[in-house]
Design a protein around this motif. Structure first.
Motif, short mmCIF file in Angstrom:
data_model
loop_
_atom_site.label_atom_id
_atom_site.label_comp_id
_atom_site.label_asym_id
_atom_site.label_seq_id
_atom_site.Cartn_x
_atom_site.Cartn_y
_atom_site.Cartn_z
N GLY A 151 46.25 -11.48 68.33
CA GLY A 151 47.59 -12.07 68.35
C GLY A 151 48.65 -11.06 68.70
O GLY A 151 49.80 -11.43 68.98
N LYS A 152 48.29 -9.77 68.68
CA LYS A 152 49.25 -8.71 68.94
C LYS A 152 49.02 -8.01 70.28
O LYS A 152 49.95 -7.54 70.91
CB LYS A 152 49.20 -7.67 67.82
N ILE A 153 47.76 -7.87 70.68
CA ILE A 153 47.46 -7.18 71.93
C ILE A 153 46.46 -7.99 72.74
O ILE A 153 45.73 -8.82 72.19
CB ILE A 153 46.87 -5.76 71.69
N GLN A 154 46.46 -7.76 74.04
CA GLN A 154 45.43 -8.34 74.89
C GLN A 154 44.24 -7.38 74.82
O GLN A 154 44.22 -6.31 75.42
CB GLN A 154 45.93 -8.48 76.33
N ARG A 155 43.28 -7.79 74.06
CA ARG A 155 42.17 -6.90 73.71
C ARG A 155 41.33 -6.54 74.93
O ARG A 155 40.93 -7.42 75.71
CB ARG A 155 41.30 -7.60 72.66
N ARG A 156 41.08 -5.24 75.11
CA ARG A 156 40.13 -4.75 76.10
C ARG A 156 38.82 -4.50 75.35
O ARG A 156 38.67 -3.51 74.63
CB ARG A 156 40.62 -3.46 76.74
N TRP A 157 37.86 -5.38 75.53
CA TRP A 157 36.66 -5.32 74.70
C TRP A 157 35.77 -4.15 75.06
O TRP A 157 34.86 -3.79 74.28
CB TRP A 157 35.90 -6.64 74.80
N SER A 158 36.01 -3.52 76.20
CA SER A 158 35.23 -2.32 76.55
C SER A 158 35.74 -1.09 75.82
O SER A 158 35.08 -0.05 75.80
CB SER A 158 35.29 -2.08 78.06
N ALA A 159 36.92 -1.20 75.22
CA ALA A 159 37.53 -0.06 74.52
C ALA A 159 37.37 -0.23 73.01
O ALA A 159 37.39 -1.35 72.49
CB ALA A 159 39.00 0.05 74.89
#
Length: 605
Positions: free
Chosen positions: A422-430
């Motif tokens: 809800g706060k960030i656009q998650r980069r799932w590789s990170a």
């Protein structure tokens, strides 16, 4: 119909014609409530507030059973600053319609102005529950929650996109709330959209200048302020706020003397403006006028505590803990009784940056975020939120954590990730980096959910930490209340560290202690150690954190102006300039000074 031409004028926004037609119609029917209301509304739209109030009052007494007339009367009185009369009128209106969302809103807004913050919050929350689709109810309830340091503010504003377009005053209020909640980009978008539709909205332009300054767009901020200063009428009415914003720009450019002159010339924006004194103290500190800085800080804390006692009175009850989350402990014996559950591996668990606030946690966060394999977010009290949710189900943290089974922990991890996304656009590789200093108090809950997680403890000379905290205008009620005095701060610091050390001893998590002094003395060596701890092969991106921070544009912590610059040693030994004021706190700090090996001898080493 006799009102049709008047209504037509309203629809065209021709308030003067609407008023003239109302006056003409009233000559034949001087006591007609409909005509009186139309005239009052037309006067109100023209800014002739006192004339409108007279007619609203006449209508309220002419039709005493109408909550609408009493509500209009109360709203106008509130806008005119006639609080005692607004209080009476809003109470009458709400008494006539106790479930009316509009009446609850008006009453709540009156109570905010009367500084009855808790009553205001409860009224406005009731309004938002009465009509969850009401943007006005949710926005005003969020304002009251923010004042009361209530976590529900963000949840109330979650559907904001569905409300657009809003009427200008509400959109301006929403933008201001979003800025205070750390969503500067949303605030910017809301204000630029508002100005695209209403270019003459000077108050929106003034707030947009503040947004630009917080996003390090100083030239854009100055351009907005210069345009407003050229509007003689608006500039005079808002002189103090404009000068405050110019002062922030001078401070950003390194002209502390110019900032001080502007601040002292402007004075506080209102009687309770503790933010003014915090900024003035920062400027005086930079100029080396430490006595003036302390004097400004005493004024700032006195005013802030006065507000906090009205907004969060429980923080100041005689037996209230300084840091509620530090009260509970899990013993080694209790921990051995916890059931073994499946949990994410280290590489799939967050990295938690903790430490008492102002110990260098933001610097560490920006360094890690600059690495392409890591992703951070502006600090959020997510574990406070999760603990509150557990409390609603009768599970106390940390005492009842042994009751959590596999399903409960899986659900809590999902809830945590929902909050993150809800706060960030998650980069799932990170790998996620969660920086919240006082997560050091939530080690039991974090360990229950992420037992393989790694922690980086930010450490800095405790005396420097206390001075820096005393100079901060914290929004979080717990931190603001704990920072009231050096002695209170010392007790809070020791309490937090004792809780951390106790639980590290019990849970034995993977911890890297990062001393601020080592980090600024040799950034390359220290970032190399951090990288090795986290299993990163190349630490070099971490050294470019300042450029990375500038590229991000907005950082929602008090350190936002520092982390966009390269590392410097100016913060080391800062406490020595305030040693006399700090002296009563030194005996309280002694156990932690000894534990971490920090001295307070004549050299301050």
């Amino acid at each position: 119909m006799r009102t049709a031409p008047i209504v037509s004028a309203f629809q065209q926004g021709d308030w003067a014609t609407a008023e003239r037609l109302s006056v003409e119609a009233l000559q034949a029917s001087p006591s007609d409530p409909d005509l009186l209301l139309l005239r009052a509304l037309a006067l109100h739209q023209q800014g002739r507030l006192e004339d409108a109030i007279d007619i609203y009052g006449e209508l309220a007494h002419l039709v005493p059973g109408s909550h609408i007339h009493w509500g209009n009367y109360a709203t106008a009185l509130l806008q005119a600053g006639r609080l005692d009369e607004a209080d009476q009128a809003s109470a009458t209106a709400l008494g006539l319609a106790p479930e009316s969302v509009e009446r609850l809103i008006t009453r709540g807004l009156v109570k905010i102005q009367q500084r009855a913050f808790i009553e205001a919050r409860d009224l406005l929350l009731k309004a938002s529950e009465g009509d969850p689709r009401s943007a006005a109810a949710r926005i005003h309830a969020a304002r009251a929650c923010l004042i009361c340091r209530d976590y529900r503010a963000e949840d109330l504003l979650r559907p904001w996109r569905d409300w657009l377009p809003l009427e200008p005053a509400l959109q301006l209020e929403l933008a201001d709330l979003k800025l205070q909640l750390g969503d500067a980009r949303v605030a910017q978008a809301l204000l630029e959209d508002l100005l695209a539709h209403v270019p003459s909205h000077a108050s929106a332009r003034l707030l947009l200048a503040a947004v630009y300054e917080r996003m390090s767009r100083n030239d854009a901020a100055r351009a907005q302020l210069d345009a407003l200063a050229a509007d003689a009428v608006f500039a005079e009415a808002n002189r103090v706020e404009i000068e405050h914003q110019y002062a922030m720009l001078e401070l950003r450019s390194g002209d502390a003397a110019g900032a001080r002159q502007l601040l002292e010339q402007a004075g506080p924006r209102h009687p309770g403006d503790y933010a003014h004194y915090f900024t003035l103290a920062e400027v005086c500190d930079k100029l080396g006028d430490h006595d003036a800085a302390l004097q400004a800080l005493q004024s700032a804390h006195a005013l802030q505590v006065e507000e906090l006692k009205a907004a969060v009175p429980t923080r100041f009850e005689p037996d209230a803990p300084l840091l509620p989350a530090a009260v509970g402990r899990v013993s080694s014996e209790q921990y051995r009784s916890w059931p073994t559950l499946e949990a994410p591996a280290r590489e799939h668990s967050p990295v938690f940056i903790v430490g008492y606030p102002r110990s260098g946690t933001t610097l560490l966060e920006q360094m890690l975020d600059a690495h392409p394999t890591l992703q951070s977010m502006d600090e959020r009290p997510f574990f406070n939120v999760l603990a509150d949710r557990l409390g609603e189900h009768g599970i106390a943290t940390p005492g009842d954590l042994h009751r959590l089974d596999q399903q409960a922990c899986d659900e809590l991890r999902r809830a945590y990730m929902d909050l993150v996304c809800g706060k960030i656009q998650r980069r799932w590789s990170a790998r996620l980096v969660d920086k919240n200093p006082l997560n050091m108090l939530w080690v039991p809950l974090i360990h229950r959910l992420f037992p393989n997680a790694q922690f980086i403890l930010a450490l800095r000379h405790p005396c420097d930490v206390l001075v820096s905290n005393y100079m901060q205008n914290f929004h979080a009620g717990i931190l603001a209340a704990a920072s009231e005095s050096f002695e209170r701060l010392a007790h809070a610091y020791v309490t937090a560290m004792q809780a951390w050390l106790a639980h590290v001893d019990v849970f034995a998590p993977s911890v890297f202690v990062s001393r601020y002094e080592d980090l600024v003395a040799d950034p390359q060596a220290q970032t190399g150690r951090i990288a090795a701890f986290l299993g990163l092969e190349d630490a070099s991106p971490m050294l470019r954190f300042d450029q990375h921070a500038r590229d991000k544009g907005f950082i929602a912590t008090p350190s936002y102006a520092q982390v966009i610059r390269p590392i410097n040693r100016s913060g080391l030994g800062r406490w020595l300039r305030y040693r006399d004021a700090l002296a009563p706190a030194l005996p309280i700090l002694a156990p932690m000074l000894q534990h971490w090996g920090y001295a307070v001898d004549a050299a301050g080493e």
